[in-house]
Design an enzyme around this catalytic site. Structure first.
Site, PDB file in Angstrom:
ATOM      1  N   ARG A  55       2.589 -74.958  51.028  1.00 22.09           N
ATOM      2  CA  ARG A  55       2.411 -75.077  49.574  1.00 22.09           C
ATOM      3  C   ARG A  55       1.047 -74.507  49.194  1.00 22.09           C
ATOM      4  O   ARG A  55       0.901 -73.815  48.198  1.00 22.09           O
ATOM      5  CB  ARG A  55       2.531 -76.533  49.111  1.00 22.09           C
ATOM      6  CG  ARG A  55       2.123 -76.690  47.647  1.00 22.09           C
ATOM      7  CD  ARG A  55       2.446 -78.036  46.984  1.00 22.09           C
ATOM      8  NE  ARG A  55       2.597 -79.149  47.872  1.00 22.09           N
ATOM      9  CZ  ARG A  55       1.595 -79.806  48.458  1.00 22.09           C
ATOM     10  NH1 ARG A  55       0.333 -79.448  48.219  1.00 22.09           N
ATOM     11  NH2 ARG A  55       1.833 -80.806  49.268  1.00 22.09           N
ATOM     12  N   TYR A 107       7.551 -66.893  22.934  1.00 21.64           N
ATOM     13  CA  TYR A 107       8.785 -67.202  23.658  1.00 21.64           C
ATOM     14  C   TYR A 107       9.151 -68.676  23.417  1.00 21.64           C
ATOM     15  O   TYR A 107       8.291 -69.559  23.487  1.00 21.64           O
ATOM     16  CB  TYR A 107       8.530 -66.937  25.148  1.00 21.64           C
ATOM     17  CG  TYR A 107       9.666 -67.272  26.048  1.00 21.64           C
ATOM     18  CD1 TYR A 107      10.807 -66.486  26.068  1.00 21.64           C
ATOM     19  CD2 TYR A 107       9.602 -68.375  26.890  1.00 21.64           C
ATOM     20  CE1 TYR A 107      11.866 -66.802  26.900  1.00 21.64           C
ATOM     21  CE2 TYR A 107      10.647 -68.692  27.728  1.00 21.64           C
ATOM     22  CZ  TYR A 107      11.783 -67.902  27.727  1.00 21.64           C
ATOM     23  OH  TYR A 107      12.823 -68.213  28.548  1.00 21.64           O
ATOM     24  N   ASP A 202      -0.094 -63.778  27.234  1.00 26.27           N
ATOM     25  CA  ASP A 202       1.173 -63.614  27.943  1.00 26.27           C
ATOM     26  C   ASP A 202       1.499 -62.119  27.904  1.00 26.27           C
ATOM     27  O   ASP A 202       1.819 -61.575  26.848  1.00 26.27           O
ATOM     28  CB  ASP A 202       2.245 -64.464  27.241  1.00 26.27           C
ATOM     29  CG  ASP A 202       3.612 -64.386  27.924  1.00 26.27           C
ATOM     30  OD1 ASP A 202       3.890 -63.371  28.599  1.00 26.27           O
ATOM     31  OD2 ASP A 202       4.401 -65.331  27.749  1.00 26.27           O
ATOM     32  N   LYS A 227      10.745 -60.860  34.474  1.00 26.29           N
ATOM     33  CA  LYS A 227      11.034 -59.734  33.594  1.00 26.29           C
ATOM     34  C   LYS A 227      10.563 -58.429  34.259  1.00 26.29           C
ATOM     35  O   LYS A 227      11.067 -58.086  35.305  1.00 26.29           O
ATOM     36  CB  LYS A 227      10.382 -59.977  32.229  1.00 26.29           C
ATOM     37  CG  LYS A 227      10.566 -61.425  31.707  1.00 26.29           C
ATOM     38  CD  LYS A 227      11.986 -61.811  31.388  1.00 26.29           C
ATOM     39  CE  LYS A 227      12.196 -63.300  31.160  1.00 26.29           C
ATOM     40  NZ  LYS A 227      11.308 -63.926  30.217  1.00 26.29           N
TER      41      LYS A 227
HETATM   42  C1  LIG Z   1      10.856 -65.310  29.991  1.00 23.01           C
HETATM   43  C2  LIG Z   1       9.512 -65.491  29.369  1.00 23.01           C
HETATM   44  C3  LIG Z   1       8.693 -66.588  29.694  1.00 23.01           C
HETATM   45  C4  LIG Z   1       9.157 -67.688  30.613  1.00 23.01           C
HETATM   46  O1  LIG Z   1       9.276 -67.281  31.932  1.00 23.01           O
HETATM   47  P1  LIG Z   1      10.325 -67.893  32.988  1.00 23.01           P
HETATM   48  O2  LIG Z   1      10.091 -67.044  34.183  1.00 23.01           O
HETATM   49  O3  LIG Z   1      11.689 -67.773  32.394  1.00 23.01           O
HETATM   50  O4  LIG Z   1       9.923 -69.317  33.192  1.00 23.01           O
HETATM   51  C5  LIG Z   1       7.436 -66.654  29.118  1.00 23.01           C
HETATM   52  N1  LIG Z   1       7.001 -65.714  28.260  1.00 23.01           N
HETATM   53  C6  LIG Z   1       7.759 -64.658  27.924  1.00 23.01           C
HETATM   54  C7  LIG Z   1       7.226 -63.635  26.963  1.00 23.01           C
HETATM   55  C8  LIG Z   1       9.038 -64.518  28.454  1.00 23.01           C
HETATM   56  O5  LIG Z   1       9.791 -63.465  28.085  1.00 23.01           O
END
Ligand SMILES: *Cc1c(COP(=O)(O)O)cnc(C)c1O
Length: 410
Positions: A55, A107, A202, A227
């Site tokens: 971990r 998001y 983000d 993504k």
């Molecule tokens: C998908 C997404 C998240 C969340 O991520 P996960 O991997 O699904 O937990 C956060 N911010 C943005 C802009 C996203 O598209």
């Protein structure tokens, strides 16, 4: 293996090599998948390079984190089991009574975590349209400890001036009142309250190929690696990157103490993914630019939202802040819900699905799918019309993608 500093190498070279060296035991060119939960010690408490329990540290993850750090020009990166797990780690740096200023169309899952989990733990949140810098200034309070933004945003692709937001954050550093509770050294790194707001960006929609927020003033960058970094719609993972040694110490402590780490196989798959990040992104951007221009002249289209089009309200800022304009397009179809629903039912090459950033093209309807939890009037205020469709343009042959859209719109 220490994280590599941002060496004077090009982005593509970092994608392929950063963090990775031939395996010392065999010379294997690819980082092995270390499927192990623990490591043998030669004497109690004597182990190699910090590897005592998986971990805390796993060699496949170490390589991935070094790769991620190089891509974002960070000194430290931390990998997580999802983007939202990465968010959870960074929000644990705040404490009850602290305030967060958040961009208004983040998001949905990010908003839910703040609104349903951290509000319950005493964090307060204000949402603002961050294309309006004075509105951010007005939302700041002496208790503000984080400014959280996504750029380009989802699904309206608003572009936010990262350097401009950082100037506001800095102006408020001197006005911060002490956070609730004094310093408590028995709590470890989290025992010291943040004494000024931090800027968290983000960078999921852009990827480090298009913009590197740390260079523009962000203290922490967050990714949903699910993504573009993953890019093949087969891994759920997240990451945080920073250049701030004190924040890095806190994030590292929290990553281990909370424990939402990715498995070795996911780390391996992400290392494989980032090797092609630059070529994938280049094609995503080219295809999206071609499709955006095609949609813009289509008689059934009311409006195309793409940062690369001169009609985009923050086009000039996007030119300045981003290296290209990305693979996401939002488009408003004339006639509202019914024509857009028919189009979504008729596409063949585009898959009707949530998520984004994979090599295959996806299409979705925010008002019914990703943003359905937002009440209709709030959706309308954000500009999420019933005729709005979001495209995640993949890297297929662009003529086939256009032909698919053309047929579906007939
Ligand atoms: C998908 C997404 C998240 C969340 O991520 P996960 O991997 O699904 O937990 C956060 N911010 C943005 C802009 C996203 O598209």
């Amino acid at each position: 293996m220490p994280h590599e500093p941002h060496a004077p190498l090009g982005f593509a070279t970092h994608c392929i090599h950063a963090g990775q060296a031939p395996d010392p035991s065999t010379g294997a060119i690819m980082t092995p998948v270390y499927m192990t939960s623990t490591y043998v010690q030669s004497s109690p408490g004597v182990f190699k390079d910090g590897y005592d329990y998986a971990r805390s540290k796993n060699p496949t993850r170490t390589a991935l984190e070094a790769n991620f750090a190089a891509l974002e020009g960070a000194t430290h990166a931390f990998a997580f089991s999802s983007g939202l797990a990465a968010m959870d780690c960074v929000l644990h740096q705040l404490r009850a009574g602290d305030h967060v200023v958040l961009s208004d169309d983040v998001y949905g899952g990010s908003f839910r975590q703040l609104d349903k989990v951290f509000r319950h733990l005493g964090l307060e949140t204000t949402r603002v349209d961050m294309t309006d810098l004075p509105a951010i200034e007005r939302a700041m309070r002496p208790s503000t400890r984080a400014v959280w933004l996504e750029t380009p945003s989802n699904p309206m692709l608003k572009v936010i001036d990262i350097a401009g937001v950082r100037r506001i954050v800095d102006a408020w550093a001197g006005k911060a009142t002490p956070s609730g509770g004094a310093r408590d050294t028995t709590l470890g790194p989290l025992g010291t309250p943040l004494d000024a707001p931090i800027l968290i960006v983000d960078n999921t929609f852009a990827s480090p190929y298009l913009q590197t927020p740390l260079a523009l003033g962000a203290h922490v960058v967050l990714h949903s690696c699910t993504k573009y970094l993953g890019g093949h719609s087969d891994v759920v993972a997240g990451a945080l990157m920073t250049r701030d040694a004190i924040l890095a110490e806190r994030l590292k402590f929290t990553q281990n103490a909370v424990g939402a780490v990715p498995g070795a196989m996911d780390c391996f798959m992400l290392l494989r993914s980032t090797k092609t990040l630059h070529v994938r992104m280049q094609r995503h951007c080219e295809n999206a630019a071609t499709i955006a221009a095609w949609l813009a002249q289509h008689p059934k289209v009311e409006k195309v939202i793409y940062p690369g089009l001169p009609s985009h309200p923050q086009h000039a800022l996007a030119r300045k802040q981003m290296r290209a304009f990305g693979g996401m397009i939002s488009v408003v179809i004339k006639g509202g819900l019914e024509p857009s629903r028919r189009m979504l039912e008729r596409v063949r090459l585009f898959s009707l699905a949530e998520s984004l950033g994979g090599v295959e093209s996806l299409i979705e309807h925010p008002a019914i799918m990703t943003h359905a939890s937002i009440p209709p009037d709030a959706r309308a205020a954000l500009g999420i019309a019933d005729g709005l469709i979001r495209l995640s343009v993949g890297i297929e042959d662009v003529n086939d993608l256009i032909a698919d859209l053309d047929t579906a719109m007939k």
